[in-house]
Design an enzyme around this catalytic site. Sequence first.
Site, PDB file in Angstrom:
ATOM      1  N   GLY A 203      18.720  65.753  32.562  1.00  0.00           N
ATOM      2  CA  GLY A 203      17.701  64.906  31.940  1.00  0.00           C
ATOM      3  C   GLY A 203      18.340  63.751  31.205  1.00  0.00           C
ATOM      4  O   GLY A 203      19.194  63.975  30.342  1.00  0.00           O
TER       5      GLY A 203
ATOM      6  N   TYR B 114      20.580  71.112  44.788  1.00  0.00           N
ATOM      7  CA  TYR B 114      20.689  69.778  44.203  1.00  0.00           C
ATOM      8  C   TYR B 114      20.865  69.741  42.680  1.00  0.00           C
ATOM      9  O   TYR B 114      21.670  68.981  42.166  1.00  0.00           O
ATOM     10  CB  TYR B 114      19.444  68.974  44.591  1.00  0.00           C
ATOM     11  CG  TYR B 114      19.341  67.611  43.962  1.00  0.00           C
ATOM     12  CD1 TYR B 114      20.204  66.582  44.328  1.00  0.00           C
ATOM     13  CD2 TYR B 114      18.388  67.328  42.989  1.00  0.00           C
ATOM     14  CE1 TYR B 114      20.118  65.322  43.752  1.00  0.00           C
ATOM     15  CE2 TYR B 114      18.283  66.072  42.412  1.00  0.00           C
ATOM     16  CZ  TYR B 114      19.152  65.072  42.793  1.00  0.00           C
ATOM     17  OH  TYR B 114      19.062  63.836  42.222  1.00  0.00           O
TER      18      TYR B 114
ATOM     19  N   GLY C 182      11.412  73.429  32.043  1.00  0.00           N
ATOM     20  CA  GLY C 182      10.431  74.028  32.944  1.00  0.00           C
ATOM     21  C   GLY C 182       9.100  73.342  32.800  1.00  0.00           C
ATOM     22  O   GLY C 182       9.000  72.252  32.236  1.00  0.00           O
TER      23      GLY C 182
END
Length: 486
Positions: A44, A259, A120
């Site tokens: 992130g 990934y 999540g």
Amino acid sequence: MTRRLLTRWDDDKPREECGVFGIFDNEEAAALTVLGLHALQHRGQEAAGVVTFDGKMFHSHRALGLVGDHFSSESVIAGLPGRAAIGHVRYSTAGAPLLRNVQPLFADFAFGGLALGHNGNLTNALTLRRQLVERGCLFQSTSDTEVIVHLIARSTQPTVVERLIDALRQVEGAYALVAMSGEALYGVRDPLGVRPLVLGDLDGSPILASETCALDIMGARFVRDVEPGELVILDADGVDSLKPFALLPRRFCIFEYVYFARPDSAVEGANIYEVRKRIGAELAKDQPAPADIVVPVPDSGVPAAIGYAQAANLPFELGLIRNHYVGRTFIEPSDRIRHLGVKLKHNANKGTVAGKRVVLVDDSIVRGTTSTKIVAMIRNAGAAEVHMRVASPPTTHSCFYGVDTPERSQLLAARNDLEAMARIIGVDSLAFLSLDGLYRAVGGAARDPVQPQYCDACFSGDYPTTLEDLGQGQDPNQLSLMLEDA
Ligand code: SF4
């Protein structure tokens, strides 16, 4: 307004989710948390936050941007005193990228303060939020994490742990959560274990982290994965474990192997780099191509391309060079410049590909826009043929568990058959790894169609939970927009 001028070079990839970190009983808790967040930055890049507790007070620093942009100065670390800390890096899968959405969130409850961050996505967040608002709750952010905060606040259970359990029993979806009260740190994985969370140890200080690379960066020891549905409590008595949720079959996100996770992390006991090489080897066996060289789409396609090249006994060549200094976003003054943008990030290596039959290996195809441009680039550099091999099955469905994929109508494989996709991308041949091949590469056992061993919903449409918000005609990934409009 500024956001309209920004485009993402990576907008043809599923976007990373979030990363969490926590450490208990260490005099350098804040600095170590920042180090951990640096290692988790790939999960992130939109925002980062750290909350510490000094025995009396909580301290918080949260900012939009990269960890290094906001947590590099001594004064920031000095402003985060205490022996306990949690941190979060964020990509906004739910909730717009606003400072008030940056985690960890902090709230003062009847029992004292609690900071909380999660990786999540809750698939019934909007439904719960509406119920909470009807009961008088005032929300300050558009993040689905705040739903958990309000559920904790309304719980009538006597202890922090029981309130946390009470709140989490009401949510659905995927979460790996870290929380911190005045007494302890808490780490929880959802009952399906969709998102990863590990337990580590640094000279007696217990650690929670999304991935093991966050332990490696500080020389901490990997202890074990937090189990699906497990709640661990890190306090003065050590590490305690509870299993307060109904036992469900595991459904770890298979895309973490493909990934998301960093190649040097070990996830669920497996080294990601080695798994990706095995994925590439399976792809070579499943989908051979008449080629002279194997070229990866850097960086994420590299390990699978190495595995492919080794299994196919073909030379591995860097036929595409990635510019690492472009950054995640770029000002987009015109369509023409935007079109050129992909060349800023990747350039074909003419000397390597000219006259060659190239097998191009990428980890996944989402919209197909970047693949189209990269293939054209390799052809323009003089390649004789371009065969594309993709190290995952076709992405046909959206993710509602914390990974930002476009809606189905924008997914190339949801709209086109193989032949049409090959034509659109402009390759001589196109093939994907089969779902069974992916299962062989990650775990050995064949996929159980009745009860798949992983979440593979973006490839199969087989979602492991009910999608309550979606069932009411609401896309959980669009939650932030609806909440902003509300
Ligand atoms: S839908 Fe795909 S990306 Fe989302 S959790 Fe499942 S496997 Fe992972």
